[in-house]
Design a protein around this motif. Structure first.
Motif, PDB file in Angstrom:
ATOM      1  N   GLU A 108       0.882  -1.276  -0.161  1.00  0.00           N
ATOM      2  CA  GLU A 108       0.049   0.097  -0.078  1.00  0.00           C
ATOM      3  C   GLU A 108       1.027   1.339  -0.044  1.00  0.00           C
ATOM      4  O   GLU A 108       0.600   2.195  -0.829  1.00  0.00           O
ATOM      5  CB  GLU A 108      -0.988   0.090   1.138  1.00  0.00           C
ATOM      6  CG  GLU A 108      -1.842   1.075   1.455  1.00  0.00           C
ATOM      7  CD  GLU A 108      -2.944   1.008   2.485  1.00  0.00           C
ATOM      8  OE1 GLU A 108      -2.919   2.025   3.012  1.00  0.00           O
ATOM      9  OE2 GLU A 108      -3.159  -0.417   2.814  1.00  0.00           O
ATOM     10  N   ILE A 109       2.043   1.200   0.729  1.00  0.00           N
ATOM     11  CA  ILE A 109       2.932   2.637   0.582  1.00  0.00           C
ATOM     12  C   ILE A 109       3.531   2.736  -0.522  1.00  0.00           C
ATOM     13  O   ILE A 109       3.754   3.688  -1.039  1.00  0.00           O
ATOM     14  CB  ILE A 109       3.716   2.244   2.016  1.00  0.00           C
ATOM     15  CG1 ILE A 109       3.208   2.182   3.226  1.00  0.00           C
ATOM     16  CG2 ILE A 109       5.136   3.176   1.984  1.00  0.00           C
ATOM     17  CD1 ILE A 109       4.147   1.680   4.372  1.00  0.00           C
ATOM     18  N   ALA A 111       2.476   1.774  -3.378  1.00  0.00           N
ATOM     19  CA  ALA A 111       1.331   2.174  -4.439  1.00  0.00           C
ATOM     20  C   ALA A 111       1.065   3.569  -4.240  1.00  0.00           C
ATOM     21  O   ALA A 111       0.943   4.330  -5.330  1.00  0.00           O
ATOM     22  CB  ALA A 111      -0.085   1.479  -4.211  1.00  0.00           C
ATOM     23  N   LYS A 112       1.045   4.122  -2.746  1.00  0.00           N
ATOM     24  CA  LYS A 112       0.724   5.543  -2.601  1.00  0.00           C
ATOM     25  C   LYS A 112       2.221   6.351  -3.402  1.00  0.00           C
ATOM     26  O   LYS A 112       1.905   7.245  -4.000  1.00  0.00           O
ATOM     27  CB  LYS A 112       0.896   5.878  -1.347  1.00  0.00           C
ATOM     28  CG  LYS A 112      -0.519   5.440  -0.793  1.00  0.00           C
ATOM     29  CD  LYS A 112      -0.613   5.608   0.718  1.00  0.00           C
ATOM     30  CE  LYS A 112      -1.985   5.460   1.348  1.00  0.00           C
ATOM     31  NZ  LYS A 112      -1.966   5.520   2.922  1.00  0.00           N
ATOM     32  N   LYS A 113       3.065   5.631  -3.217  1.00  0.00           N
ATOM     33  CA  LYS A 113       4.469   6.497  -3.613  1.00  0.00           C
ATOM     34  C   LYS A 113       4.769   6.500  -4.997  1.00  0.00           C
ATOM     35  O   LYS A 113       4.839   7.537  -5.878  1.00  0.00           O
ATOM     36  CB  LYS A 113       5.819   5.671  -2.952  1.00  0.00           C
ATOM     37  CG  LYS A 113       6.145   6.150  -1.476  1.00  0.00           C
ATOM     38  CD  LYS A 113       7.415   5.493  -1.098  1.00  0.00           C
ATOM     39  CE  LYS A 113       7.680   5.906   0.377  1.00  0.00           C
ATOM     40  NZ  LYS A 113       8.914   5.335   0.842  1.00  0.00           N
ATOM     41  N   ASP A 114       4.095   5.581  -5.634  1.00  0.00           N
ATOM     42  CA  ASP A 114       4.048   5.271  -7.038  1.00  0.00           C
ATOM     43  C   ASP A 114       3.134   6.528  -7.712  1.00  0.00           C
ATOM     44  O   ASP A 114       3.124   6.905  -8.683  1.00  0.00           O
ATOM     45  CB  ASP A 114       3.839   3.989  -7.641  1.00  0.00           C
ATOM     46  CG  ASP A 114       5.005   2.987  -7.471  1.00  0.00           C
ATOM     47  OD1 ASP A 114       6.273   3.526  -7.396  1.00  0.00           O
ATOM     48  OD2 ASP A 114       4.603   1.922  -7.549  1.00  0.00           O
ATOM     49  N   ALA A 115       1.945   6.361  -6.845  1.00  0.00           N
ATOM     50  CA  ALA A 115       0.848   7.454  -7.356  1.00  0.00           C
ATOM     51  C   ALA A 115       1.522   9.012  -7.143  1.00  0.00           C
ATOM     52  O   ALA A 115       1.008   9.742  -8.220  1.00  0.00           O
ATOM     53  CB  ALA A 115      -0.420   7.260  -6.474  1.00  0.00           C
ATOM     54  N   ALA A 116       2.184   8.958  -6.309  1.00  0.00           N
ATOM     55  CA  ALA A 116       2.588  10.386  -5.809  1.00  0.00           C
ATOM     56  C   ALA A 116       3.588  10.873  -6.951  1.00  0.00           C
ATOM     57  O   ALA A 116       3.763  12.050  -7.529  1.00  0.00           O
ATOM     58  CB  ALA A 116       3.224  10.581  -4.788  1.00  0.00           C
ATOM     59  N   GLN A 119       1.751  11.579 -10.025  1.00  0.00           N
ATOM     60  CA  GLN A 119       1.255  13.106 -10.125  1.00  0.00           C
ATOM     61  C   GLN A 119       2.325  14.061 -10.383  1.00  0.00           C
ATOM     62  O   GLN A 119       2.120  15.015 -10.904  1.00  0.00           O
ATOM     63  CB  GLN A 119       0.557  13.039  -8.629  1.00  0.00           C
ATOM     64  CG  GLN A 119      -0.581  12.472  -8.547  1.00  0.00           C
ATOM     65  CD  GLN A 119      -2.131  12.882  -9.491  1.00  0.00           C
ATOM     66  OE1 GLN A 119      -1.821  14.145  -9.809  1.00  0.00           O
ATOM     67  NE2 GLN A 119      -2.738  11.974  -9.712  1.00  0.00           N
TER      68      GLN A 119
END
Length: 123
Positions: A108-109, A111-116, A119
């Motif tokens: 999950e962490i 995935a959040k970093k990849d999304a950031a 962006q």
């Protein structure tokens, strides 16, 4: 000395029946060559080999990419720590459940970093 005991017969204390008969005289001249098959252990701590040679000999048995096919349980354990127990119809251990939770949190962490990152690249 065995004859000085006041307890029992002196023959009880003699070990003549346990010793080899000196008249027969066994031939030990080729005892070195006789050795038993596979009697030498590769990881013997009293061996005279150097540390480098020991490491080289131990490498293939400890290498996970040595060409050995992984069992179904090993493959399942790499995907999900709880799968091997479930494959056998058992409830996963507490440690396996915790490992699964940690993997999920890390995924999950990431995935959040990849999304950031995605962006930040758009802007």
């Amino acid at each position: 000395m065995s004859g000085n005991s006041s307890v029992g017969n002196s023959q009880v204390y003699e070990a003549g029946d346990q010793r080899p008969d000196p008249q027969q005289g066994e031939d030990h001249s080729n005892a070195y060559e006789e050795g038993k098959e596979n009697s030498h252990q590769a990881n013997d701590s009293k061996d005279q080999r150097s540390i480098g040679n020991r490491l080289a000999a131990a490498g293939p048995q400890n290498d996970s990419s040595s060409g050995k096919a992984l069992s179904a349980e090993d493959k399942a354990a790499r995907e999900d720590p709880t799968l091997p127990a479930k494959m056998h119809g058992n409830e996963p251990s507490k440690g396996a459940k915790i490992d699964k939770e940690i993997e999920d949190e890390e995924a999950e962490i990431i995935a959040k970093k990849d999304a950031a990152k995605a962006q930040s690249k758009k802007h």
